[in-house]
Design an enzyme around this catalytic site. Structure first.
Site, PDB file in Angstrom:
ATOM      1  N   GLY A   1       0.835  -1.201   0.000  1.00 63.86           N
ATOM      2  CA  GLY A   1       0.000   0.000   0.000  1.00 63.86           C
ATOM      3  C   GLY A   1       0.860   1.236   0.000  1.00 63.86           C
ATOM      4  O   GLY A   1       2.077   1.152  -0.127  1.00 63.86           O
TER       5      GLY A   1
ATOM      6  N   ASP B   1     -11.528   4.839   7.674  1.00 63.22           N
ATOM      7  CA  ASP B   1     -11.240   4.113   6.437  1.00 63.22           C
ATOM      8  C   ASP B   1     -11.857   2.714   6.485  1.00 63.22           C
ATOM      9  O   ASP B   1     -11.195   1.721   6.173  1.00 63.22           O
ATOM     10  CB  ASP B   1      -9.729   4.060   6.195  1.00 63.22           C
ATOM     11  CG  ASP B   1      -9.392   3.794   4.727  1.00 63.22           C
ATOM     12  OD1 ASP B   1     -10.295   3.917   3.872  1.00 63.22           O
ATOM     13  OD2 ASP B   1      -8.238   3.434   4.439  1.00 63.22           O
TER      14      ASP B   1
END
Ligand SMILES: *[C@@H]1O[C@H](CO)[C@@H](O)[C@H](O)[C@H]1NC(C)=O
Ligand SMILES: *[C@@H]1O[C@H](CO)[C@@H](O)[C@H](O)[C@H]1NC(C)=O
Ligand SMILES: *[C@@H]1O[C@H](CO)[C@@H](O)[C@H](O)[C@H]1NC(C)=O
Ligand SMILES: *[C@@H]1O[C@H](CO)[C@@H](O)[C@H](O)[C@H]1NC(C)=O
Ligand SMILES: *[C@@H]1O[C@H](CO)[C@@H](O)[C@H](O)[C@H]1NC(C)=O
Ligand SMILES: *[C@@H]1O[C@H](CO)[C@@H](O)[C@H](O)[C@H]1NC(C)=O
Ligand SMILES: *[C@@H]1O[C@H](CO)[C@@H](O)[C@H](O)[C@H]1NC(C)=O
Ligand SMILES: *[C@@H]1O[C@H](CO)[C@@H](O)[C@H](O)[C@H]1NC(C)=O
Length: 826
Positions: free
Chosen positions: A516, A632
């Site tokens: 990521g 998130d």
């Protein structure tokens, strides 16, 4: 030829007289004393359109209407008695000797009440879909035509008209709903208060505006393939304007229409003979920027930006940190007043959908230069541009006072010149000077730093001999202790970097679980055999440090069955590692979006997962010692253990709220498209309710097996998954949302239905309407009555943005998706 027609007519006449009512008869022309009965139809000469009585499955509500003869399912383009259905299947439509159309059933509808005499009225359905009453078979003199009374469908050849004095008088009105053609809430008309523009209104409120006519079309209409076969025109007369379109001669076979739907949106459809279905080639609204004045006054809307609204140069936001997603309606105000003398100047904006023009002024013969001069001369003139963009541009269009409903429009956008005071021009220069000074400052600073470092290095290299530095680990433990303030009991284990390095086989690629924006995630095995997942922050990521500390600080204090467990961390020089328990079943997205893997999750499991996530969130929001907003929540952050128990992970963006704090605002909006609530994405304000929104998206995704982002409603391409779910909900067939692989047997469907409703309640536009997560838990258990959901936020799809969120475990891809993150205030 003529005698042939008369003969035809005679045949029809005779036929009509002896016809039994049950036969379906096509006919071309109707004269008085003949009627169209319940089962008869009237067909246009080439067979394109057909008119007759129809109903929507309730035979006690009969309508007389026009539809395409050979298109199925039947597409109605006009309804005569839309507000007055007839009760009775003995109803007939008659043409009177005065040339009026009357539906005889207690005389509920008539086209007009004329007292015309000496006419020989003849009724015909033309191939354009226009039902006309002429004075005599071959006469051009129309006594009446249905095109003068538009319904919800705009056909080629039809005209929308507006009078300069009295306003629009011929315009579209929506149906009340898909099975009720009565006049609904929305109208689609030409607004001639300033320079003509097309507006969609609800009562007196504008919900959509195209901006002004530019010679080819209205400024905000996207230029696409339909313009290759359609010719739009706006004609001026002394009294008003008339707007219409024709199919170009080269494409005579094109069947196209524009419909104003019951929700106020418009759809341009094109019939595909090959597919035998309608292709929707153009819809409005297509994004958030299309809601009228979405960003308020003196601003510009850009749906590719976050937030989507930005003040024009020289203006500053009136915005306050508040819940209301429509906060931008306050718009922007001038930083400095216009001086109204020669110092004013104009900034050139390009690629723009022009602002709405209800208070504009225009002159066709002025040039752009004259236009500028004219604007400068009047202090309340705020912007100008060319009236007509054809042939290099001509004419002058001026705006007064506020600029409203302007947006970027890459597809054939236009130029506009916005008036600014002299000081703004100055400021630009000042800014450049300032930047130069800053640059010089930075260079001097760097030089000093380099010198300083050199001295330091020299000094340390001298003193390092014979001196033992403290063990880094010890140092870190102290700093963590400081950071976590009296949370000693839950202090995570501090691992030595080398331990983890061995456990992960030197962070080999084979052990990599995901990647990521923050770095990579590796699988590892400790010497005692315990499997771990290691999040290794990339060395270059400066933001990562913040998020790293955040995550450790938070996770150290949290313990819940539905949260992933932090085992420890490691920080050594610029290596920062987070060590988590290993989750063998990856993450939720791996299962629900894949048809094969999806079969492993039956409805019972899915419901358990939904409940698990809700309980995890409830712990975060109210049951732990802190109030934590995750920010998130998404399917790839829901990990699954051996028993498919969901665990919320990735706390890199999480925030702790104090005491009774309800919301916070940030200029650094980070999260994931498709899961972010509107108030967060647009205004950066987040709260427990923004997590609830993301949770709602997950619920809808779990039920449908589809990703919100990138999904397109098959019938309304501008709707995303939330829009699709909402449409099915209001059309009262919510169970069609359920993914095919799920068994929707009656017993389960009650449960699924409840979940759909809970999901829709969570994604409502207004955060205050969304339930808090503890209510959600009760609702899922069936312990609470469910209110009716209102319209979801962000139910309109994002255009073609690739979904970069991959489905890897443990990744922290939020920052990966930088396309949407807006760093710092503008
Ligand atoms: C048509 O109807 C009117 C009255 O409704 C009648 O006077 C007239 O004779 C009728 N014409 C024919 C041709 O039947
Ligand atoms: C059919 O329409 C009538 C009149 O509007 C209404 O009273 C009746 O309830 C409707 N029936 C059905 C089955 O919808
Ligand atoms: C239906 O309409 C006919 C004529 O328009 C009328 O005579 C009849 O009474 C009506 N029937 C009902 C049930 O309303
Ligand atoms: C014609 O008159 C009838 C009865 O007076 C009325 O119900 C109808 O609305 C009128 N139609 C028009 C188009 O004015
Ligand atoms: C489009 O329509 C306008 C007005 O009706 C006409 O003047 C023009 O020639 C047409 N353009 C084309 C390409 O047919
Ligand atoms: C405005 O900007 C566009 C694109 O940069 C340019 O083509 C145009 O000439 C400019 N207009 C004026 C008046 O400077
Ligand atoms: C437009 O401008 C021209 C040239 O200045 C002028 O002659 C004309 O009267 C103006 N037209 C209107 C409607 O103001
Ligand atoms: C400026 O324009 C506005 C709007 O058209 C008008 O009402 C006003 O009288 C004008 N002022 C001057 C000084 O021309």
């Amino acid at each position: 030829m003529k005698s042939q027609q008369i003969l035809m007519l005679m045949i029809y006449t005779t036929f009509f007289c002896f016809m039994s009512t049950s036969s379906h008869q096509d006919t071309v022309t109707i004269t008085p004393n003949h009627s169209i009965q319940y089962h008869d139809t009237l067909v246009s000469s080439a067979g394109t359109f057909e008119a007759g009585f129809f109903d929507f499955g309730n035979s006690s509500r009969q309508y007389f209407g026009i539809w395409y003869k050979s298109i199925s399912p039947r597409t109605i383009v006009w309804v005569a008695n839309r507000n007055a259905p007839v009760q009775n299947s003995t109803a007939v439509l008659k043409l009177t000797h005065q040339g009026d159309l009357v539906i005889l059933d207690g005389r509920v509808w008539s086209s007009s009440n004329s007292s015309k005499i000496e006419v020989k009225p003849v009724m015909q359905l033309l191939d354009s879909g226009n039902l006309v009453v002429k004075d005599g078979e071959s006469s051009e003199n129309l006594l009446w035509q249905s095109f003068d009374y538009p319904g919800d469908t705009f056909l080629p050849g039809m005209k929308l008209k507006s009078d300069f004095v009295t306003g629009p008088y011929q315009y579209l009105t929506s149906w009340r709903d898909n099975e009720d053609p009565a006049e609904g809430e929305f109208s689609y008309k030409i607004d001639t208060r300033g320079f003509p523009q097309q507006v969609t209104t609800s009562g007196t409120t504008i919900s959509y505006s195209t901006g002004p006519w530019n010679g080819y079309l209205f400024s905000g209409v996207s230029w696409d393939r339909m313009h290759r076969f359609l010719n739009f025109s706006l004609e001026f007369t002394n009294k008003g304007v008339s707007y219409g379109y024709e199919t170009l001669k080269s494409s005579v076979l094109t069947i196209t229409m524009l419909k104003l739907n019951p929700r106020g949106g418009t759809e341009r459809s094109l019939w595909s003979n090959k597919k035998q279905s309608w292709d929707i080639v153009n819809t409005h609204p297509i994004d958030q920027c299309e809601y009228f004045a979405a960003c308020g006054v003196n601003s510009i809307c850009n749906s590719d930006d976050l937030p989507i609204c930005e003040c024009l140069q020289g203006f500053t936001s009136k915005f306050q940190a508040k819940w209301d997603p429509h906060d931008w309606s306050a718009g922007c105000v001038r930083r400095t007043k216009l001086s109204c003398d020669n110092g004013d100047w104009f900034k050139n904006y390009t690629g723009i959908k022009l602002p709405e023009t209800s208070s504009s002024w225009f002159n066709r013969s002025l040039s752009l230069e004259e236009c500028e001069t004219l604007c400068l001369r009047n202090c309340s003139c705020t912007a100008y541009t060319n009236l007509d963009i054809r042939d290099g541009g001509s004419g002058c269009l001026l705006w007064f006072d506020g600029i409203v409903d302007m947006r970027t429009h890459t597809n054939r956008g236009q130029e506009i010149y916005i008036r600014l005071p002299f000081s703004e021009r100055d400021q630009r220069r000042n800014k450049r000077d300032l930047n130069r000074k800053r640059l010089a400052g930075i260079l001097v600073g760097l030089l000093a730093l380099i010198i300083g470092l050199t001295i330091l290095l020299w000094a340390t290299s001298k003193s390092i001999k014979g001196m033992k530095l403290p063990k880094p680990v010890v140092k870190k433990a102290i700093s963590w202790k400081h950071m976590m303030e009296k949370e000693e009991d839950s202090l995570p284990t501090i691992f030595d970097f080398s331990t983890i390095d061995v456990a992960t086989n030197h962070f080999s690629n084979r052990n990599k679980l995901g990647e990521g924006g923050f770095g990579t995630v590796h699988k590892g095995t400790l010497i005692n055999g315990q499997e771990i997942a290691v999040k290794r922050l990339s060395k270059t990521s400066r933001q990562g440090t913040e998020e790293f500390k955040n995550e450790v600080k938070l996770m150290a204090t949290l313990q819940h069955r539905n949260l992933v467990k932090l085992l420890g961390c490691s920080i050594q020089q610029d290596e920062k590692l987070l060590i988590y328990e290993f989750m063998p079943n990856r993450s939720l997205d791996y299962f629900i979006f894949d048809t094969m893997q999806g079969k492993l999750l039956d409805w019972t499991k899915r419901l358990e997962i939904i409940e698990g996530i809700a309980r995890g969130l409830m712990y975060l929001h109210q049951d732990s010692r802190l109030k934590i907003i995750h920010r998130d929540i998404k399917t790839s952050n829901i990990l699954l253990d051996n028993n498919m128990i969901p665990k919320i992970s990735d706390f890199g963006l999480a925030r702790i709220f104090g005491g009774d704090q309800a919301e916070e605002k940030t200029n650094r909006v980070m999260g994931t498209y498709g899961y972010m609530s509107p108030e967060y994405a647009v205004h950066g304000s987040f709260s427990t309710k923004s997590d609830v929104f993301s949770f709602g998206v997950i619920v809808i995704e779990i039920i449908s097996g589809r990703k919100n982002r990138g999904f397109r409603d098959p019938h309304h391409h501008f709707l995303n998954l939330l829009g699709h779910a909402w449409r099915l909900w209001i059309e009262e067939r919510p169970l069609e949302l359920i993914h095919d692989i799920l068994d929707d047997s009656a017993a389960l469907s009650v449960e699924i239905l409840r979940c759909i409703q809970v999901g829709l309640l969570c994604v409502q536009q207004n955060p205050e309407n969304r339930p808090n997560i503890s209510s959600v838990v009760l609702m899922l258990n069936g312990e609470k009555l469910l209110p009716k959901p209102s319209q979801p936020g962000f139910y309109i799809g994002e255009d073609n943005k690739a979904d970069t969120g991959s489905s890897k475990q443990y990744e922290s891809c939020s920052v990966n998706e930088v396309s949407m993150s807006s760093l710092g205030a503008r």
